[in-house]
Design a protein around this motif. Sequence first.
Motif, PDB file in Angstrom:
ATOM      1  N   LEU A  22      52.016  43.248  50.656  1.00 59.99           N
ATOM      2  CA  LEU A  22      52.577  44.500  51.172  1.00 59.99           C
ATOM      3  C   LEU A  22      51.479  45.532  51.400  1.00 59.99           C
ATOM      4  O   LEU A  22      51.426  46.194  52.440  1.00 59.99           O
ATOM      5  N   LEU A  23      50.576  45.656  50.420  1.00 64.47           N
ATOM      6  CA  LEU A  23      49.529  46.677  50.504  1.00 64.47           C
ATOM      7  C   LEU A  23      48.601  46.438  51.687  1.00 64.47           C
ATOM      8  O   LEU A  23      48.209  47.379  52.380  1.00 64.47           O
ATOM      9  N   LYS A  24      48.249  45.192  51.909  1.00 66.89           N
ATOM     10  CA  LYS A  24      47.331  44.905  53.014  1.00 66.89           C
ATOM     11  C   LYS A  24      47.960  45.300  54.346  1.00 66.89           C
ATOM     12  O   LYS A  24      47.293  45.837  55.231  1.00 66.89           O
ATOM     13  N   GLY A  25      49.268  45.070  54.452  1.00 62.04           N
ATOM     14  CA  GLY A  25      49.950  45.469  55.683  1.00 62.04           C
ATOM     15  C   GLY A  25      50.052  46.972  55.821  1.00 62.04           C
ATOM     16  O   GLY A  25      49.929  47.526  56.922  1.00 62.04           O
ATOM     17  N   LEU A  26      50.261  47.656  54.710  1.00 62.21           N
ATOM     18  CA  LEU A  26      50.444  49.111  54.756  1.00 62.21           C
ATOM     19  C   LEU A  26      49.132  49.842  55.027  1.00 62.21           C
ATOM     20  O   LEU A  26      49.063  50.743  55.865  1.00 62.21           O
TER      21      LEU A  26
ATOM     22  N   VAL B 106      52.207  57.332  58.836  1.00 61.76           N
ATOM     23  CA  VAL B 106      53.256  57.429  57.811  1.00 61.76           C
ATOM     24  C   VAL B 106      53.257  56.170  56.947  1.00 61.76           C
ATOM     25  O   VAL B 106      53.377  56.245  55.718  1.00 61.76           O
ATOM     26  N   ILE B 107      53.086  55.013  57.590  1.00 66.17           N
ATOM     27  CA  ILE B 107      53.064  53.754  56.854  1.00 66.17           C
ATOM     28  C   ILE B 107      51.786  53.650  56.028  1.00 66.17           C
ATOM     29  O   ILE B 107      51.808  53.292  54.850  1.00 66.17           O
ATOM     30  N   LYS B 108      50.659  53.997  56.656  1.00 68.63           N
ATOM     31  CA  LYS B 108      49.377  53.924  55.941  1.00 68.63           C
ATOM     32  C   LYS B 108      49.386  54.851  54.733  1.00 68.63           C
ATOM     33  O   LYS B 108      48.929  54.486  53.641  1.00 68.63           O
ATOM     34  N   GLU B 109      49.941  56.060  54.923  1.00 69.08           N
ATOM     35  CA  GLU B 109      49.992  57.033  53.824  1.00 69.08           C
ATOM     36  C   GLU B 109      50.813  56.503  52.657  1.00 69.08           C
ATOM     37  O   GLU B 109      50.455  56.689  51.483  1.00 69.08           O
TER      38      GLU B 109
END
Length: 927
Positions: free
Chosen positions: A488-492, A499-502
């Motif tokens: 999940l983290l790698k995708g985010l 907004v997703i990266k944050e």
Amino acid sequence: MGTIPSWTSQDSLAPSLQEVLIGAGRKSSFSGNARAPCPKPAPAKGWQGEENTPGTQEFLGGSCWLLVPSHAPIRDWECCWLGQLQLCTMDWQPDEQGLQQVLQLLKDSQSPNTATQRVVQDKLKQLNQFPDFNNYLIFVLTRLKSEDEPTRSLSGLILKNNVKAHYQSFPQPVAEFIKQECLNNIGDASSLIRATIGILITTIASKGELQMWPELLPQLCNLLNSEDYNTCEGAFGALQKICEDSSELLDSDALNRPLNIMIPKFLQFFKHCSPKIRSHAIACVNQFIMDRAQALMDNIDTFIEHLFALAVDEDPEVRKNVCRALVMLLEVRIDRLIPHMHSIIQYMLQRTQDNDENVALEACEFWLTLAEQPICKEVLSSHLVQLIPILVNGMKYSEIDIILLKGDVEEDEAIPDSEQDIKPRFHKSRTVTLQHEEDRTQDDEDGEDEDDDDDTLSDWNLRKCSAAALDVLANVFRDELLPHLLPLLKGLLFHPEWVIKESGILVLGAIAEGKCPAVPSFFNPESRTLTVPLGHRRSAFATLEEEACTELVPYLSFILDTLVFAFGKYQHKNLLILYDAIGTLADSVGHHLNQPEYIQKLMPPLIQKWNELKDEDKDLFPLLECLSSVATALQSGFLPYCEPVYQRCVTLVQKTLAQAMMYNQQPDQYEAPDKDFMIVALDLLSGLAEGLGCHVEQLVARSNIMTLLFQCMQDTMPEVRQSSFALLGDLTKACFMHVKPCIAEFMPILGTNLNPEFISVCNNATWAIGEICMQMGAEMQPYVQMVLNNLVEIINRPNTPKTLLENTAITIGRLGYVCPQEVAPMLQQFIRPWCTSLRNIRDNEEKDSAFRGICMMIGVNPGGVVQDFIFFCDAVASWVSPKDDLRDMFYKILHGFKDQVGEENWQQFSEQFPPLLKERLAVFYGV
């Protein structure tokens, strides 16, 4: 009779009020006879009456006529009205003209005009001197159904405020009239009016009237049976407010425990056809869960069964209250939930994704509470694959959040922040702490957790709750979270949408706080992008730095590149966040930052900002704090920058002291200074002294800092004294030659500040005394009695914070080290708390000197340790690797004690030891 002047918002009040509210000689419509006549007023010019002769009064046919001078001050007749006229008010009717004027006042009070509002407030104050005014207010609320709802509701809210402030002085007939009107009209057709009446009822009840209003609860409970929806809902609304405000009283003998009837009654309505009634019923019962009310505990299985039946209710308010109930039951009656835990978890997984955010937020609280339960790991492990993505998804800004951020996320580096974008900043003074075996740093005494980024948003929302839940679950599951989190983290973190990266950065911060070992795996050359959206979320990156600590060292170059890049992009608000991130980085990696490459990257933009800011600019606060951490970390690497920084700090202190002196002498002519300038300057001087060590000596020699410090140590503001004592300790370590001539003046001030009422001041004063001991040696002897009694009192004081206990123990040990003959006689008074305070401190120089002191004191007064020798043994065993000569001191004391009591007694004594203590003493000291 003369006409009654009409009110406008500009009219004078007093004359018409006396005429209108008392009747101005007209026949009042109170029913009932007066129990005592009013005293006859003396004849006076200006009395008016339609049927009475001037200066008289009479009581005719059950109606009261009361004559007052139409323009008399209130005090002339007030005692007559308030003190002696006792009337039954059940059939009270207002004077029509007076009613119209009260209505006009209520209309005026809704005006947005400030001047009108001021006039209304003045009139209300005057009106509140008339008990009859409260009858008018309740009449408008309950009887004037032709009036608009806001006006009627406002009338009730004004009455509520009057009840809150003056209810005990209401005449009995007025109070009874209000109570009866409330109960008679709780079923008003308007939901707003029903709610207002409910608020009024519970306000009266909160004034001690539950005991004095015995018919209230029975009548409200009976009204629940009404077939009229409005009556049932109004009664339930009032009961819910009473349950919220008086839960303990309802479960007490003072009211004969009405809950025994009310709880079963509420449970019947869990199946009501109206969702609003169902919601009220659950909310009422929920008030008694945390207190474990006996009436609820007696019906707990029925309650849980009814909750399960409502789990999929179509109404969001019902679902929210069901979730709230289950969260509280998880805390107080988990035994009843365990058989159903799998189903409850599945239900909460659904509800945490509820379309209604309020429901989702209540459900999300479940994971926070479950994480605190011993069964968490057992019951939740198999559900992590579902739960973690749900929590991560909940950590994105919602659409309303993004609107509230007001464009903060746009590319606005060219647009200066406005002042209202920047919240006031309060500097936290420097507090000296020690390091422990089990944690890297002490928990913050204040328990403050700054969350700058979401200030514009609600205090607690789904995003924050999801982050908090992930944080506590990371503490519980640690590396078990990795398989669910890493993909999940790698995708985010590398998502193109901010907004997703944050949200990925927030996830990273949450698991760092939870000490999840996933964190270091994200530090590689590619992870330079992690810090780019720094401005969106301070605490995630800062927490990451705090937890990753020296594991950041291999990636310092990438991190510094990004932070320096941000200097060119960030405006006012985010610069404050950037300073914090740099300061936290310096605290985390320490001396590893002292490399020419890193210094060349970091210092030029910091010094540029330093030169841009004026002495009176409050943006100096965060920059000074940041530089304090950087100076401490860079050590000698800060030398090229130290002189102008040092001089400016001294100037800030001197200016503030001068302004304070002028203000104290002539407060009418001068403004009080902002002492935060002085506090942050003192703290940066501490950072310079700690970082530069002996190199600071020349700077101190060329300045008047010792004179300024003497003044600061006596400042009336505790935070100033706190920072002063921290600086004194650091200067003592760095350049004692400049401190020593001042010791005779400083020591009495330090002794006076050994006052645990100001914990951080006391802590830093204690620490400074310990540092002075180590420099003074035997010359400390004249000052021992000046401080020793206070230190012994502090270490024996219950509920003393851990940091203060530890510093006190260290300082007592150091006093004993340099002056054992003076301190040893008091050994028995402090040895036990001394040992327990220092058993968890890491091996370090401070601990070393303190234990040498305690050993020397035992040599002088061995009898002082006999009663608590087991605590001394435990403290000795806390050492991992003491220096050889200190180990010899421990060995001699342990074996000396053993030899003195004999082998048999020692065996009996050592049987009391926990197995681990017994093993460590045997292995390391052969006893």
